[in-house]
Enzyme design. Structure first.
Site, PDB file in Angstrom:
ATOM      1  N   HIS A   1       0.838  -1.217   0.000  1.00 44.88           N
ATOM      2  CA  HIS A   1       0.000   0.000   0.000  1.00 44.88           C
ATOM      3  C   HIS A   1       0.867   1.259   0.000  1.00 44.88           C
ATOM      4  O   HIS A   1       0.437   2.306   0.474  1.00 44.88           O
ATOM      5  CB  HIS A   1      -0.948   0.034   1.201  1.00 44.88           C
ATOM      6  CG  HIS A   1      -1.662  -1.250   1.469  1.00 44.88           C
ATOM      7  ND1 HIS A   1      -2.906  -1.533   0.959  1.00 44.88           N
ATOM      8  CD2 HIS A   1      -1.288  -2.361   2.161  1.00 44.88           C
ATOM      9  CE1 HIS A   1      -3.276  -2.757   1.353  1.00 44.88           C
ATOM     10  NE2 HIS A   1      -2.295  -3.274   2.067  1.00 44.88           N
TER      11      HIS A   1
ATOM     12  N   GLU B   1       8.828   8.119 -17.156  1.00 44.54           N
ATOM     13  CA  GLU B   1       7.413   8.479 -17.300  1.00 44.54           C
ATOM     14  C   GLU B   1       6.871   8.014 -18.652  1.00 44.54           C
ATOM     15  O   GLU B   1       5.742   7.546 -18.765  1.00 44.54           O
ATOM     16  CB  GLU B   1       7.217   9.989 -17.155  1.00 44.54           C
ATOM     17  CG  GLU B   1       7.464  10.489 -15.743  1.00 44.54           C
ATOM     18  CD  GLU B   1       7.556  12.004 -15.708  1.00 44.54           C
ATOM     19  OE1 GLU B   1       6.513  12.635 -15.526  1.00 44.54           O
ATOM     20  OE2 GLU B   1       8.663  12.551 -15.874  1.00 44.54           O
TER      21      GLU B   1
END
Ligand code: ARG
Length: 460
Positions: free
Chosen positions: A156, A290
């Site tokens: 998480h 990216e």
């Protein structure tokens, strides 16, 4: 020269239709495999006596010449000749006349294009496989620099348990290994010859499909001409393989983009693989990572494109299938571009161990180790979990680490705790204690490093 199929037509094709139906603008790259397929087909035609040996030899010689001209960029492509198959065949006919007009005997563009695609995808699989091996080798080689570095492991994106840095690198080796296995499996279905299925029904001519399959390195011959001339499953599979590779690359890219932020500061990326901002002078952006993440969208989109393309198509060949190449080539090119860059970025990056180590004892990475200490003392797991939860809350309230609590605090929580508890607390102790097979502990990771070195054929 007129169109190969112009016999039954009285009107010329509308030029807009020629532009609409052409595929030469994107299938010219199949020239090499088209010529390989045609040479095998001609050799087979001669072997079964449908053309003479000298005719097959003449065809082969001129096909090679045409291929060389295409490669050198000296060949003229014309929209009205539709696709690569028509270009090569009409060039052949222009050069050797009637002998050239025999090449397409017992064959259709439908089995021809499918053969070309299979040869193309087979080569593509082999080249992507070797690029994946390079990426794996780059990750594995990081062990030479990072062997002693410990990293926080997250779930998480919250600090969870510590692992050796190499455990991260080998996680990527595993993911890319599954990609390679998937490709190898896909290759089996690619490697079935469609050639000789002709338009859809086969032919009354005495062709030898086994021979063309052997000449082209296919491992078997498809048993149903209807099925195989309409089959594009192998493209859906290949592009799906590409999309999982893209998914794995994007996980890596995303992780390093986060690590590269000022907030994390875990990693330095080489200047050559980052770019600046046009307005903010201080910026160094992980644009390459990216874009690797962003290009995933194209590759995953290509799978959908192919699946929708084949949905509800009646058998056998339909012109819709011409669009398959756009998705295939885009997905393949995109993955190759990413895989070609990845090893240099992986090898050129540096873990910022000062920053990593300074924060290594933050976030209670040793809480699970403490719980397992209690389990080893005979405490039931759920009880140990609760006890450590309370101790974490206590430490948090005192703004300290578990290792900074007093023995009396531990004994109050659980009277089985003894002073040896301090030997399990702290992130470094916690990672040292990990010993299960496949875990992030030092010995387990070392065992995997040895396995990967052997598997990738790298020196130990
Ligand atoms: N350019 C076509 C394609 O890529 C080749 C096959 C055309 N076959 C036909 N019968 N029109 O699909």
């Amino acid at each position: 020269m007129g169109k190969a199929w112009s016999g039954r037509f009285q009107q010329a094709t509308d030029p807009r239709v020629e532009r609409f139906t052409e595929s030469i603008s994107f299938d010219a790259r199949l020239a090499g495999v088209d010529i390989r397929g045609s040479k095998a087909h001609a050799q087979m035609l001669a072997a079964v006596g449908l053309i003479a040996d000298e005719e097959a030899a003449l065809i082969a010689k001129h096909l090679d010449e045409i291929g060389a001209e295409i490669e050198r960029g000296e060949f003229e492509f014309r929209t009205e000749l539709e696709d690569i198959h028509m270009h090569i065949e009409s060039a052949l006919i222009e050069r050797i006349g009637d002998v050239g007009r025999k090449l397409h005997t017992g064959r259709s563009r439908n089995d021809q294009v499918s053969t070309d695609l299979k040869l193309y995808v087979r080569d593509a699989i082999d080249s992507v496989d070797s690029l994946l091996a390079d990426v794996q080798a780059a990750f594995l080689s990081r062990h030479e620099v990072d062997a002693d570095t410990v990293l926080p492991g997250y779930t998480h994106l919250q600090r969870a348990m510590p692992v050796m840095a190499t455990h991260y690198w080998l996680a990527y080796c595993e993911k890319f290994q599954r990609d390679r296995e998937r490709l190898a499996d896909c290759r089996k279905r690619v490697n079935v010859s469609p050639l000789g299925a002709a338009a859809l029904a086969g032919t009354s001519l005495p062709i030898d499909r086994q021979l063309t399959a052997e000449l082209l390195g296919f491992s078997s011959v498809a048993g149903n001409s209807l099925d195989i001339s309409s089959d594009r499953d192998f493209l859906a599979e290949y592009v799906f393989c590409m999309s999982l590779i893209a998914g794995h690359l994007s996980t890596w890219a995303e992780e390093w983009i986060i690590w590269f932020s000022t907030e994390f500061g875990f990693i330095r990326l080489p200047d050559a693989y980052t770019t600046g901002s046009s307005i903010m002078p201080q910026k160094r952006n992980p644009d390459v990572l990216e874009l690797i993440r962003g290009k995933t969208a194209r590759v995953m989109g290509a799978v959908t494109q192919i699946l929708i393309l084949i949905k509800g198509l009646p058998m056998a060949y339909n012109r819709d299938l011409q669009e398959d190449k756009l998705a295939l080539f885009d997905a393949h090119d995109t993955i190759v571009a990413c895989l070609e860059l990845a090893p240099s970025i992986v090898a050129g990056a540096e873990l910022v161990t000062d920053v990593i180590n300074a924060r290594l004892d933050d976030g209670f990475l040793d809480a699970t180790a403490l719980m397992e200490y209690l389990i080893k003392k005979g405490v039931p797991m759920r009880t140990g979990h609760e006890t450590v939860g309370r101790l974490v809350a206590l430490a948090e309230s005192r703004n300290c680490r578990l290792a900074e609590l007093d023995l009396s605090d531990f004994r109050e929580a659980c009277d089985l705790v003894e002073s040896d508890v301090f030997g399990v607390l702290g992130t470094l102790n916690a990672v040292s204690a990990l010993c299960s097979y496949g875990s992030g502990g030092r010995a387990a990771v070392a065992e995997q490093v040895a396995k990967w070195r052997a598997r990738l054929g790298l020196a130990t």
